[in-house]
Design an enzyme around this catalytic site. Structure first.
Site, PDB file in Angstrom:
ATOM      1  N   LYS A  64      -8.847 -10.740   2.420  1.00 27.86           N
ATOM      2  CA  LYS A  64      -9.972 -10.189   3.182  1.00 27.86           C
ATOM      3  C   LYS A  64     -11.296 -10.705   2.608  1.00 27.86           C
ATOM      4  O   LYS A  64     -11.318 -11.275   1.504  1.00 27.86           O
ATOM      5  CB  LYS A  64      -9.900  -8.655   3.130  1.00 27.86           C
ATOM      6  CG  LYS A  64      -8.625  -8.053   3.756  1.00 27.86           C
ATOM      7  CD  LYS A  64      -8.664  -6.519   3.617  1.00 27.86           C
ATOM      8  CE  LYS A  64      -7.452  -5.847   4.217  1.00 27.86           C
ATOM      9  NZ  LYS A  64      -7.523  -4.358   4.074  1.00 27.86           N
ATOM     10  N   PHE A  67     -12.666   5.954  10.344  1.00 28.74           N
ATOM     11  CA  PHE A  67     -13.229   4.809   9.603  1.00 28.74           C
ATOM     12  C   PHE A  67     -13.106   3.486  10.368  1.00 28.74           C
ATOM     13  O   PHE A  67     -13.387   2.424   9.820  1.00 28.74           O
ATOM     14  CB  PHE A  67     -12.562   4.694   8.219  1.00 28.74           C
ATOM     15  CG  PHE A  67     -11.054   4.574   8.274  1.00 28.74           C
ATOM     16  CD1 PHE A  67     -10.436   3.353   8.506  1.00 28.74           C
ATOM     17  CD2 PHE A  67     -10.255   5.697   8.081  1.00 28.74           C
ATOM     18  CE1 PHE A  67      -9.051   3.236   8.553  1.00 28.74           C
ATOM     19  CE2 PHE A  67      -8.854   5.593   8.146  1.00 28.74           C
ATOM     20  CZ  PHE A  67      -8.259   4.356   8.375  1.00 28.74           C
ATOM     21  N   THR A  97      -2.415   1.325  -0.541  1.00 26.86           N
ATOM     22  CA  THR A  97      -3.596   1.095   0.300  1.00 26.86           C
ATOM     23  C   THR A  97      -4.875   1.564  -0.402  1.00 26.86           C
ATOM     24  O   THR A  97      -5.918   0.899  -0.343  1.00 26.86           O
ATOM     25  CB  THR A  97      -3.431   1.870   1.641  1.00 26.86           C
ATOM     26  OG1 THR A  97      -2.182   1.492   2.222  1.00 26.86           O
ATOM     27  CG2 THR A  97      -4.565   1.577   2.595  1.00 26.86           C
ATOM     28  N   ARG A 115      -4.377  -4.761  -5.471  1.00 20.95           N
ATOM     29  CA  ARG A 115      -5.376  -3.774  -5.038  1.00 20.95           C
ATOM     30  C   ARG A 115      -5.846  -2.900  -6.200  1.00 20.95           C
ATOM     31  O   ARG A 115      -7.010  -2.512  -6.276  1.00 20.95           O
ATOM     32  CB  ARG A 115      -4.795  -2.923  -3.909  1.00 20.95           C
ATOM     33  CG  ARG A 115      -4.687  -3.689  -2.598  1.00 20.95           C
ATOM     34  CD  ARG A 115      -3.854  -2.958  -1.575  1.00 20.95           C
ATOM     35  NE  ARG A 115      -4.052  -3.458  -0.226  1.00 20.95           N
ATOM     36  CZ  ARG A 115      -3.401  -2.998   0.842  1.00 20.95           C
ATOM     37  NH1 ARG A 115      -2.521  -2.030   0.700  1.00 20.95           N
ATOM     38  NH2 ARG A 115      -3.627  -3.499   2.043  1.00 20.95           N
ATOM     39  N   ASN A 164      -9.858  -3.283  -0.165  1.00 18.88           N
ATOM     40  CA  ASN A 164      -8.690  -3.519  -1.026  1.00 18.88           C
ATOM     41  C   ASN A 164      -8.157  -4.957  -1.036  1.00 18.88           C
ATOM     42  O   ASN A 164      -6.978  -5.199  -1.266  1.00 18.88           O
ATOM     43  CB  ASN A 164      -7.582  -2.519  -0.667  1.00 18.88           C
ATOM     44  CG  ASN A 164      -7.237  -2.557   0.809  1.00 18.88           C
ATOM     45  OD1 ASN A 164      -7.649  -3.466   1.519  1.00 18.88           O
ATOM     46  ND2 ASN A 164      -6.475  -1.585   1.269  1.00 18.88           N
ATOM     47  N   HIS A 182      -4.411  -7.918   2.879  1.00 14.83           N
ATOM     48  CA  HIS A 182      -3.599  -7.262   3.896  1.00 14.83           C
ATOM     49  C   HIS A 182      -2.204  -7.865   3.865  1.00 14.83           C
ATOM     50  O   HIS A 182      -2.056  -9.066   3.661  1.00 14.83           O
ATOM     51  CB  HIS A 182      -4.203  -7.502   5.290  1.00 14.83           C
ATOM     52  CG  HIS A 182      -3.265  -7.171   6.407  1.00 14.83           C
ATOM     53  ND1 HIS A 182      -3.106  -5.892   6.898  1.00 14.83           N
ATOM     54  CD2 HIS A 182      -2.397  -7.948   7.110  1.00 14.83           C
ATOM     55  CE1 HIS A 182      -2.188  -5.904   7.851  1.00 14.83           C
ATOM     56  NE2 HIS A 182      -1.740  -7.145   8.000  1.00 14.83           N
TER      57      HIS A 182
HETATM   58  N1  UDP Z   1      -8.177   2.115   5.253  1.00 17.51           N
HETATM   59  C1  UDP Z   1      -9.202   2.883   4.731  1.00 17.51           C
HETATM   60  N2  UDP Z   1      -9.001   4.226   4.568  1.00 17.51           N
HETATM   61  C2  UDP Z   1      -7.826   4.854   4.876  1.00 17.51           C
HETATM   62  C3  UDP Z   1      -6.774   4.057   5.379  1.00 17.51           C
HETATM   63  C4  UDP Z   1      -6.982   2.700   5.558  1.00 17.51           C
HETATM   64  O1  UDP Z   1     -10.276   2.359   4.440  1.00 17.51           O
HETATM   65  O2  UDP Z   1      -7.709   6.069   4.687  1.00 17.51           O
HETATM   66  C5  UDP Z   1      -8.395   0.665   5.450  1.00 17.51           C
HETATM   67  C6  UDP Z   1      -7.897  -0.183   4.267  1.00 17.51           C
HETATM   68  O3  UDP Z   1      -8.756  -1.307   4.115  1.00 17.51           O
HETATM   69  C7  UDP Z   1      -6.512  -0.578   4.753  1.00 17.51           C
HETATM   70  C8  UDP Z   1      -6.739  -0.796   6.244  1.00 17.51           C
HETATM   71  O4  UDP Z   1      -7.672   0.233   6.598  1.00 17.51           O
HETATM   72  O5  UDP Z   1      -6.017  -1.738   4.082  1.00 17.51           O
HETATM   73  C9  UDP Z   1      -5.503  -0.696   7.099  1.00 17.51           C
HETATM   74  O6  UDP Z   1      -4.891   0.564   6.890  1.00 17.51           O
HETATM   75  P1  UDP Z   1      -3.305   0.732   6.748  1.00 17.51           P
HETATM   76  O7  UDP Z   1      -3.024   2.201   6.827  1.00 17.51           O
HETATM   77  O8  UDP Z   1      -2.625  -0.169   7.717  1.00 17.51           O
HETATM   78  O9  UDP Z   1      -3.029   0.252   5.233  1.00 17.51           O
HETATM   79  P2  UDP Z   1      -2.391  -1.104   4.665  1.00 17.51           P
HETATM   80  O10 UDP Z   1      -1.239  -1.467   5.581  1.00 17.51           O
HETATM   81  O11 UDP Z   1      -3.477  -2.146   4.656  1.00 17.51           O
HETATM   82  O12 UDP Z   1      -1.926  -0.752   3.276  1.00 17.51           O
HETATM   83 MG    MG Z   2      -1.157  -1.609   7.633  1.00 17.05          MG
END
Ligand code: UDP
Ligand code: MG
Length: 168
Positions: A10, A58, A99, A110, A124, A127
């Protein structure tokens, strides 16, 4: 089971100049790489990528983040990779960590490089697709068939009259 995973470094990973560190960590998996590209992230692409989160509070912050708009000097690019091999998704997700960077193991990508911004967004660094269905959808969103070294999903040939830029 052999599978494919879309991985994105990212904008924060690029801005923090840790691309090398992130790729070194990922290389511990010994997975194969079938596609690599640098992509300018439009709002449309950002929306499509995170379409399953569109109702989250968000979401708008997340779109700005993935477009690199939250930095003093905008960084509107990401690096995209397709990793391929035995349990690729699980193994990469293990190395990238939770995450939430505060909950992620300190030795995960992360955990080591992520942070929570003042408005609560998880910035983080990386992805990775979370399951097979998401991986297929995301890989088809970010890559064209000819940009992938193996036919990992079925393709067909069509004739188009698309306007495109070529070398002079
Ligand atoms: N995210 C966030 N707050 C949250 C959940 C997600 O800022 O409570 C952001 C974070 O950058 C995350 C992205 O949204 O990587 C996508 O969320 P997802 O639940 O798909 O998590 P990931 O698959 O990236 O671990
Ligand atoms: Mg995800």
């Amino acid at each position: 089971m052999i599978n494919n995973a879309l991985v994105l470094i990212k904008p924060d990973g690029i801005r923090k100049a840790i691309v090398g560190n992130v790729l070194t960590k990922l290389s511990e998996t010994k997975l194969d790489i079938l596609g690599i590209k640098i992509v300018k992230v439009t709002k449309n692409l950002a929306r499509q990528h995170y379409q399953n989160l569109k109702d989250k509070p968000f979401f708008e912050n997340l779109l700005n983040y993935i477009q690199g708009n939250i930095y003093e000097i905008p960084c509107n690019k990401i690096l995209a990779f397709i990793y391929h091999g035995e349990n690729a998704i699980l193994r990469i997700r293990d190395i990238i960590g939770d995450t939430n960077p505060e909950k992620a193991k300190p030795t995960s990508i992360r955990g080591a490089y992520g942070r929570i911004t003042t408005n609560g967004l998880f910035e983080n660094v990386i992805h990775c697709s979370s399951d097979l269905i998401e991986a297929e959808r995301e890989i088809k969103l970010w890559f064209k068939p000819e940009e992938i070294l193996m036919e990992i999903y079925p393709t067909k040939e069509i004739i188009t009259q698309e306007k495109k830029r070529v070398w002079l």
